[in-house]
Design an enzyme around this catalytic site. Structure first.
Site, short mmCIF file in Angstrom:
data_model
loop_
_atom_site.label_atom_id
_atom_site.label_comp_id
_atom_site.label_asym_id
_atom_site.label_seq_id
_atom_site.Cartn_x
_atom_site.Cartn_y
_atom_site.Cartn_z
N ASP A 33 2.39 2.07 3.82
CA ASP A 33 1.63 3.28 3.50
C ASP A 33 2.60 4.45 3.30
O ASP A 33 2.31 5.59 3.65
CB ASP A 33 0.59 3.63 4.59
CG ASP A 33 -0.60 4.42 4.03
OD1 ASP A 33 -0.59 4.76 2.83
OD2 ASP A 33 -1.52 4.71 4.79
N HIS A 38 2.35 4.63 -1.93
CA HIS A 38 1.70 5.57 -2.83
C HIS A 38 2.64 6.47 -3.61
O HIS A 38 3.79 6.65 -3.24
CB HIS A 38 0.72 6.43 -2.04
CG HIS A 38 -0.33 5.63 -1.34
ND1 HIS A 38 -1.23 4.84 -2.00
CD2 HIS A 38 -0.61 5.48 -0.02
CE1 HIS A 38 -2.03 4.25 -1.12
NE2 HIS A 38 -1.68 4.61 0.09
N HIS A 48 -9.23 1.15 -0.64
CA HIS A 48 -8.44 2.11 0.15
C HIS A 48 -9.32 3.25 0.62
O HIS A 48 -10.28 3.61 -0.06
CB HIS A 48 -7.31 2.64 -0.75
CG HIS A 48 -6.34 3.51 -0.05
ND1 HIS A 48 -6.54 4.86 0.14
CD2 HIS A 48 -5.14 3.23 0.52
CE1 HIS A 48 -5.50 5.37 0.79
NE2 HIS A 48 -4.64 4.40 1.04
N GLU A 98 0.87 -1.19 0.00
CA GLU A 98 0.00 0.00 0.00
C GLU A 98 0.90 1.22 0.00
O GLU A 98 0.92 2.01 0.94
CB GLU A 98 -0.94 0.00 1.21
CG GLU A 98 -2.07 1.02 1.02
CD GLU A 98 -2.81 1.38 2.28
OE1 GLU A 98 -3.37 0.49 2.92
OE2 GLU A 98 -2.81 2.59 2.62
MN MN Z 1 -2.70 4.44 1.99
#
Ligand code: MN
Length: 319
Positions: A282, A13, A159, A11
């Site tokens: 993340d 980005h 998400h 996850e």
């Molecule tokens: Mn995220």
């Protein structure tokens, strides 16, 4: 690597300049160093991965991604976004993979784009960020996306995105000034995304497409902790239409993104088993080191740790 085990995070980005410009009134603004990190594919990103010991990242656009692009040009715009993402990760195929961004406002085009991204660009699945406008993704008009994902045998990662305006007004506005993250990671993201997942099960979509694979971050957006109660309540007489626990445990995979909680991990492991849990960070919203420092504290046997750090992700994403 961690104790000789390959570490995968999924996850993680990035930002595409054109998509961010188009969605700027809904994207969380980021300046300075974080903006630089978000806009990088293979320089700052890979340095940060190396420093923490992360071997492979699956990149996805940050919220709201393709869920806030409307109008006839949306499919073309998302094609350009995905082409640029594919080019970016192709510079480091040993270190980077990708989840597609989809123009969900046009579900048929979104399903086609998912197929193109997987079969032609080598992407591992797609990420969907919250509702499209005010429409949750469980609506039957969106099912072609899940049908395509099932047929291609790739997951859809659900998400969070900023809650709907009406939800913000009703639930959070009294505390938003003093505690701006109450609408995001503090609580709002969790409620929105758990609601999306619960609605998807209630919709009956999994009855029609039973092999659909869904990924949730943040250790399942609180659902594992409440699984007994949700399942018990939703199977009371007169509402036996879905098997909530069975569907959640069979069709969902969870990641540790932004939630490095050992009690959280234990709850998920007890409810779902170690084959459904995958490490994630993340990045850049969360530091890779915070995730890897936490990994260092886990008392877990080698086989389970290997699954969690990368083995389950490698199987799910066919790495
Ligand atoms: Mn995220």
């Amino acid at each position: 690597m961690f104790r000789g085990m390959k570490v995968v995070a999924l996850e993680e980005h990035y930002w595409d300049a054109e998509l961010i410009e188009r969605t700027k009134d809904r994207a969380l603004s980021r300046d300075g160093e974080m903006r630089r990190q978000l806009q990088d594919f293979d320089t700052v990103r890979v340095e940060h991965m190396d420093r923490a010991g992360i071997d492979y990242q699956v990149l996805s656009h940050a919220a709201p991604s393709g869920q806030y692009v409307f109008g006839a040009d949306a499919p073309d715009l998302l094609r350009r976004v995905n082409d640029r993402l594919a080019e970016g990760v192709a510079r480091r195929p040993d270190r980077l993979g990708a989840f597609a961004a989809l123009p969900t406002a046009d579900p048929q085009a979104a399903a086609k784009e998912l197929e193109r991204c997987v079969t032609q660009l080598g992407m591992k699945g797609a990420m969907i960020h919250g509702p499209t406008g005010e429409k949750f993704i469980d609506g039957q008009e969106f099912w072609p996306i899940f049908a395509t994902a099932e047929q291609l045998d790739v997951p859809i990662y659900l998400h969070p995105a900023t809650p709907l305006r009406s939800v913000v007004d009703a639930y959070y506005k009294d505390y938003m000034k003093a505690f701006p993250t109450v609408i995001s990671a503090g609580w709002g993201f969790t409620v929105e995304t758990a609601t999306t997942a619960i609605r998807l099960i209630l919709s009956g979509m999994f009855g029609k497409y039973p092999k659909t694979k869904i990924v949730l971050g943040h250790f399942g957006e609180s659902i594992p902790f409440l699984l007994w109660r949700i399942d018990q309540a939703l199977s009371r007489p007169g509402q036996e239409g879905v098997k909530f626990r069975e569907t959640f445990c069979n069709n969902f995979w969870l990641t540790s993104s932004g939630n490095f909680s050992t009690p959280g991990l234990l709850c998920c492991a007890q409810e779902m088993g170690m084959d459904k849990l995958m490490f994630s960070v993340d990045w850049p919203y969360v530091a890779n080191e915070d995730g890897m420092d936490w990994i260092g504290t886990l008392q877990m046997n080698e086989s389970d740790l290997r699954k969690f750090l990368g083995g389950n992700a490698a199987r799910l994403l066919k790495l």
